[in-house]
Design a protein around this motif. Structure first.
Motif, PDB file in Angstrom:
ATOM      1  N   LEU A   9       0.821  -1.214   0.000  1.00 36.68           N
ATOM      2  CA  LEU A   9       0.000   0.000   0.000  1.00 36.68           C
ATOM      3  C   LEU A   9       0.857   1.267   0.000  1.00 36.68           C
ATOM      4  CD1 LEU A   9      -2.830  -1.182   2.410  1.00 36.68           C
ATOM      5  CD2 LEU A   9      -2.770  -1.237  -0.093  1.00 36.68           C
ATOM      6  N   ASP A  10       1.791   1.344  -0.942  1.00 32.51           N
ATOM      7  CA  ASP A  10       2.630   2.536  -1.090  1.00 32.51           C
ATOM      8  C   ASP A  10       1.779   3.679  -1.645  1.00 32.51           C
ATOM      9  OD1 ASP A  10       4.281   0.361  -0.729  1.00 32.51           O
ATOM     10  OD2 ASP A  10       5.665   0.871  -2.340  1.00 32.51           O
ATOM     11  N   SER A  11       1.699   4.767  -0.929  1.00 31.86           N
ATOM     12  CA  SER A  11       0.918   5.909  -1.396  1.00 31.86           C
ATOM     13  C   SER A  11       1.713   6.707  -2.432  1.00 31.86           C
ATOM     14  CB  SER A  11       0.520   6.801  -0.213  1.00 31.86           C
ATOM     15  OG  SER A  11       1.662   7.187   0.517  1.00 31.86           O
ATOM     16  N   LEU A  12       1.060   7.641  -3.101  1.00 30.28           N
ATOM     17  CA  LEU A  12       1.678   8.347  -4.223  1.00 30.28           C
ATOM     18  C   LEU A  12       2.919   9.161  -3.857  1.00 30.28           C
ATOM     19  CD1 LEU A  12      -1.351   9.488  -6.389  1.00 30.28           C
ATOM     20  CD2 LEU A  12      -0.004   7.398  -6.520  1.00 30.28           C
ATOM     21  N   PRO A  13       3.054   9.705  -2.633  1.00 31.18           N
ATOM     22  CA  PRO A  13       4.315  10.392  -2.334  1.00 31.18           C
ATOM     23  C   PRO A  13       5.545   9.518  -2.537  1.00 31.18           C
ATOM     24  CG  PRO A  13       2.676  10.974  -0.696  1.00 31.18           C
ATOM     25  CD  PRO A  13       2.051   9.892  -1.561  1.00 31.18           C
ATOM     26  N   HIS A  14       5.419   8.214  -2.307  1.00 33.29           N
ATOM     27  CA  HIS A  14       6.565   7.330  -2.493  1.00 33.29           C
ATOM     28  C   HIS A  14       6.943   7.215  -3.971  1.00 33.29           C
ATOM     29  CE1 HIS A  14       6.427   6.284   1.706  1.00 33.29           C
ATOM     30  NE2 HIS A  14       5.149   5.988   1.593  1.00 33.29           N
ATOM     31  N   TYR A  15       5.963   7.329  -4.850  1.00 39.97           N
ATOM     32  CA  TYR A  15       6.263   7.292  -6.279  1.00 39.97           C
ATOM     33  C   TYR A  15       6.928   8.588  -6.729  1.00 39.97           C
ATOM     34  CZ  TYR A  15       3.755   2.943  -6.493  1.00 39.97           C
ATOM     35  OH  TYR A  15       3.391   1.637  -6.287  1.00 39.97           O
ATOM     36  N   CYS A  16       6.544   9.707  -6.119  1.00 41.23           N
ATOM     37  CA  CYS A  16       7.262  10.953  -6.396  1.00 41.23           C
ATOM     38  C   CYS A  16       8.732  10.809  -5.992  1.00 41.23           C
ATOM     39  CB  CYS A  16       6.621  12.109  -5.640  1.00 41.23           C
ATOM     40  SG  CYS A  16       5.021  12.635  -6.298  1.00 41.23           S
ATOM     41  N   ARG A  17       8.984  10.159  -4.865  1.00 39.42           N
ATOM     42  CA  ARG A  17      10.362   9.969  -4.406  1.00 39.42           C
ATOM     43  C   ARG A  17      11.132   9.066  -5.361  1.00 39.42           C
ATOM     44  NH1 ARG A  17       8.164   8.864   1.743  1.00 39.42           N
ATOM     45  NH2 ARG A  17       7.173  10.922   1.943  1.00 39.42           N
ATOM     46  N   ILE A  18      10.488   8.033  -5.865  1.00 39.14           N
ATOM     47  CA  ILE A  18      11.146   7.142  -6.821  1.00 39.14           C
ATOM     48  C   ILE A  18      11.576   7.910  -8.062  1.00 39.14           C
ATOM     49  CG2 ILE A  18      10.730   5.260  -8.459  1.00 39.14           C
ATOM     50  CD1 ILE A  18       8.983   3.937  -6.331  1.00 39.14           C
ATOM     51  N   HIS A  19      10.683   8.771  -8.560  1.00 38.42           N
ATOM     52  CA  HIS A  19      10.930   9.449  -9.838  1.00 38.42           C
ATOM     53  C   HIS A  19      11.588  10.811  -9.685  1.00 38.42           C
ATOM     54  CE1 HIS A  19       8.818   6.322 -11.961  1.00 38.42           C
ATOM     55  NE2 HIS A  19       7.742   6.480 -11.211  1.00 38.42           N
ATOM     56  N   GLY A  20      11.979  11.172  -8.468  1.00 38.47           N
ATOM     57  CA  GLY A  20      12.644  12.448  -8.267  1.00 38.47           C
ATOM     58  C   GLY A  20      11.736  13.640  -8.491  1.00 38.47           C
ATOM     59  N   LEU A  21      10.450  13.486  -8.206  1.00 39.53           N
ATOM     60  CA  LEU A  21       9.479  14.571  -8.386  1.00 39.53           C
ATOM     61  C   LEU A  21       9.124  15.178  -7.035  1.00 39.53           C
ATOM     62  CD1 LEU A  21       7.036  12.809 -10.890  1.00 39.53           C
ATOM     63  CD2 LEU A  21       8.675  14.631 -11.433  1.00 39.53           C
ATOM     64  N   PRO A  22       8.780  16.453  -7.002  1.00 41.27           N
ATOM     65  CA  PRO A  22       8.386  17.079  -5.725  1.00 41.27           C
ATOM     66  C   PRO A  22       7.022  16.565  -5.264  1.00 41.27           C
ATOM     67  CG  PRO A  22       8.084  18.614  -7.537  1.00 41.27           C
ATOM     68  CD  PRO A  22       8.781  17.428  -8.118  1.00 41.27           C
ATOM     69  N   GLU A  23       6.922  16.276  -3.974  1.00 38.86           N
ATOM     70  CA  GLU A  23       5.657  15.774  -3.436  1.00 38.86           C
ATOM     71  C   GLU A  23       4.585  16.861  -3.413  1.00 38.86           C
ATOM     72  OE1 GLU A  23       6.188  13.535   0.226  1.00 38.86           O
ATOM     73  OE2 GLU A  23       8.236  13.066  -0.415  1.00 38.86           O
TER      74      GLU A  23
ATOM     75  N   ALA B   4      -4.989   7.488 -14.502  1.00 41.19           N
ATOM     76  CA  ALA B   4      -4.866   8.946 -14.510  1.00 41.19           C
ATOM     77  C   ALA B   4      -6.178   9.640 -14.150  1.00 41.19           C
ATOM     78  CB  ALA B   4      -4.385   9.412 -15.876  1.00 41.19           C
ATOM     79  N   THR B   5      -7.312   9.024 -14.486  1.00 43.00           N
ATOM     80  CA  THR B   5      -8.600   9.677 -14.237  1.00 43.00           C
ATOM     81  C   THR B   5      -8.976   9.692 -12.758  1.00 43.00           C
ATOM     82  OG1 THR B   5      -9.916   7.664 -14.541  1.00 43.00           O
ATOM     83  CG2 THR B   5      -9.402   8.942 -16.512  1.00 43.00           C
ATOM     84  N   ASP B   6      -8.224   8.983 -11.931  1.00 35.98           N
ATOM     85  CA  ASP B   6      -8.513   8.974 -10.495  1.00 35.98           C
ATOM     86  C   ASP B   6      -8.030  10.245  -9.803  1.00 35.98           C
ATOM     87  OD1 ASP B   6      -9.845   6.454 -10.048  1.00 35.98           O
ATOM     88  OD2 ASP B   6      -7.943   5.481 -10.534  1.00 35.98           O
ATOM     89  N   GLY B   7      -7.326  11.105 -10.530  1.00 34.25           N
ATOM     90  CA  GLY B   7      -6.865  12.362  -9.943  1.00 34.25           C
ATOM     91  C   GLY B   7      -5.375  12.388  -9.681  1.00 34.25           C
ATOM     92  N   ILE B   8      -4.613  11.637 -10.495  1.00 37.34           N
ATOM     93  CA  ILE B   8      -3.157  11.593 -10.341  1.00 37.34           C
ATOM     94  C   ILE B   8      -2.538  12.667 -11.235  1.00 37.34           C
ATOM     95  CG2 ILE B   8      -1.103  10.141 -10.582  1.00 37.34           C
ATOM     96  CD1 ILE B   8      -2.971   7.716 -10.211  1.00 37.34           C
ATOM     97  N   PRO B   9      -1.625  13.483 -10.722  1.00 39.12           N
ATOM     98  CA  PRO B   9      -1.027  14.553 -11.530  1.00 39.12           C
ATOM     99  C   PRO B   9      -0.356  14.021 -12.797  1.00 39.12           C
ATOM    100  CG  PRO B   9      -0.457  14.821  -9.224  1.00 39.12           C
ATOM    101  CD  PRO B   9      -1.105  13.477  -9.338  1.00 39.12           C
ATOM    102  N   GLY B  10      -0.480  14.802 -13.861  1.00 37.70           N
ATOM    103  CA  GLY B  10       0.079  14.390 -15.143  1.00 37.70           C
ATOM    104  C   GLY B  10       1.577  14.149 -15.097  1.00 37.70           C
ATOM    105  N   GLU B  11       2.302  14.934 -14.284  1.00 34.05           N
ATOM    106  CA  GLU B  11       3.760  14.745 -14.198  1.00 34.05           C
ATOM    107  C   GLU B  11       4.112  13.353 -13.701  1.00 34.05           C
ATOM    108  OE1 GLU B  11       3.007  19.156 -13.167  1.00 34.05           O
ATOM    109  OE2 GLU B  11       2.002  17.210 -12.953  1.00 34.05           O
ATOM    110  N   LEU B  12       3.334  12.841 -12.762  1.00 31.84           N
ATOM    111  CA  LEU B  12       3.594  11.499 -12.245  1.00 31.84           C
ATOM    112  C   LEU B  12       3.128  10.431 -13.222  1.00 31.84           C
ATOM    113  CD1 LEU B  12       4.613   9.682 -10.014  1.00 31.84           C
ATOM    114  CD2 LEU B  12       2.438   9.984  -8.815  1.00 31.84           C
ATOM    115  N   VAL B  13       2.010  10.666 -13.889  1.00 33.96           N
ATOM    116  CA  VAL B  13       1.515   9.712 -14.884  1.00 33.96           C
ATOM    117  C   VAL B  13       2.537   9.536 -16.001  1.00 33.96           C
ATOM    118  CG1 VAL B  13      -0.287   9.282 -16.615  1.00 33.96           C
ATOM    119  CG2 VAL B  13      -0.902  10.161 -14.346  1.00 33.96           C
ATOM    120  N   ARG B  14       3.181  10.615 -16.405  1.00 32.79           N
ATOM    121  CA  ARG B  14       4.176  10.522 -17.485  1.00 32.79           C
ATOM    122  C   ARG B  14       5.364   9.669 -17.075  1.00 32.79           C
ATOM    123  NH1 ARG B  14       2.262  15.779 -18.616  1.00 32.79           N
ATOM    124  NH2 ARG B  14       3.698  16.787 -17.165  1.00 32.79           N
TER     125      ARG B  14
END
Length: 312
Positions: free
Chosen positions: A11-25, A259-269
């Motif tokens: 159950l990794d929440s989306l902030p952890h994916y920002c950390r993986i991809h070097g994106l700001p939370e 993406a339609t669940d409300g995930i920012p486009g930068e993370l979807v890319r």
């Protein structure tokens, strides 16, 4: 002997994916931060209920500080779903923090899960699948029945190294950690680790249940690939594993989001599987879970560990 299979969800929440991809939370609003627990967890529960199979959630301790998240895990536990530990802070560098800090993190996660569900977890999965002697020692000290962190998948390891290298070159380093190459030689089947080198067989008290990979090529059979690869490729991987007495199918919450669940486009890319529709993902998982149910006894990882413990 009846084959055993388990289905687990990190159950990794989306902030952890920002950390993986070097994106700001800061990309994530409150809704995006809660999507895994508020949207993905119910979708998995509905899927399991419809097929009549149990599952295991690997919860992050600090997420349970939110009352809605704690209530969701309590409801899952009461419905017969196992809630296991995915550490307290999901620090990708947990293995580098030293024995005392590692033990403290795992103990905090145990306490949070106990408070939320009324039951202390008996299983553990490391953040980023990264295991070492200090982390294994902490799982022994806390009396876990099993761990499920070993992921000896060569294609996954190579892809992760390439992505981390590319991000570093563009000045956006990942906060993920590349494990030792020794993981690629870890057993595919359940085993008792050597406490000094937990990717080797030994006499450790905590049984290790590796994630499913195919023989020879060690291709990973996990949610990311299961929801995006052609069905023919997945059938081939499933057939290659049919001689294995235990099949450990590991997924993540994002495997039923899009993406339609409300995930920012930068993370979807950056997270390509989010471009696949959630309805299509759920249909694919429904089919794969059906394969498991038709050929295996599908149980929680806790129950798999109990059944396998005496023979390993």
């Amino acid at each position: 002997m009846t084959r055993i299979a388990s289905i687990s969800v990190d159950l990794d929440s989306l902030p952890h994916y920002c950390r993986i991809h070097g994106l700001p939370e800061s990309l994530l609003d409150a809704r995006a931060r809660s999507l895994v627990h508020q949207v993905a967890v119910p979708r998995f529960r509905e899927l399991w209920d419809a097929l009549g199979v149990p599952g295991t959630f690997f919860a992050i301790g600090e997420d349970l500080e939110s009352d809605p998240v704690a209530a969701g895990m309590r409801a899952a536990h009461e419905a017969g779903i196992e809630v296991a530990s995915h550490s307290h802070a999901h620090d990708y560098a947990l293995t580098r923090r030293g024995p005392d800090a590692i033990l403290a993190d795992l103990r905090r996660a145990d306490d949070a899960i106990l408070q939320a569900t009324g039951a202390r977890p008996v299983g553990f999965r490391a953040p980023g699948y990264t295991l070492n002697a200090d982390l294994y020692a902490a799982t022994q000290a806390l009396g876990y029945q099993y761990g499920s962190s070993a992921f000896p998948a060569a294609p996954y390891y190579a892809a992760k190294a390439a992505v981390m290298g590319a991000l570093a070159l563009v000045g956006r380093p990942s906060r993920s950690v590349l494990d030792t190459p020794r993981v690629l030689l870890a057993p595919r089947a359940p085993y008792r680790p050597d406490p000094a080198n937990p990717y080797r067989r030994g006499t450790g008290s905590v049984l290790e249940l590796p994630m499913a990979v195919t023989p020879a090529l060690r291709f990973p059979f996990i949610g990311t690939f299961a929801t995006t690869l052609p069905l023919r490729s997945l059938r081939g991987a499933w057939r290659a594993c049919r001689r294995d007495p235990f099949f450990n199918f590991e997924l993540h919450g994002v495997d039923v989001l899009d993406a339609t669940d409300g995930i920012p486009g930068e993370l979807v890319r950056q997270q390509r599987d989010l471009r696949v529709g959630a309805a299509r993902k759920l249909e694919r998982l429904r089919e794969i879970f059906g394969w498991l149910r038709s050929e295996c006894d599908v149980v929680t990882l806790r129950d798999a560990a109990r059944r396998l413990s005496a023979s390993v």
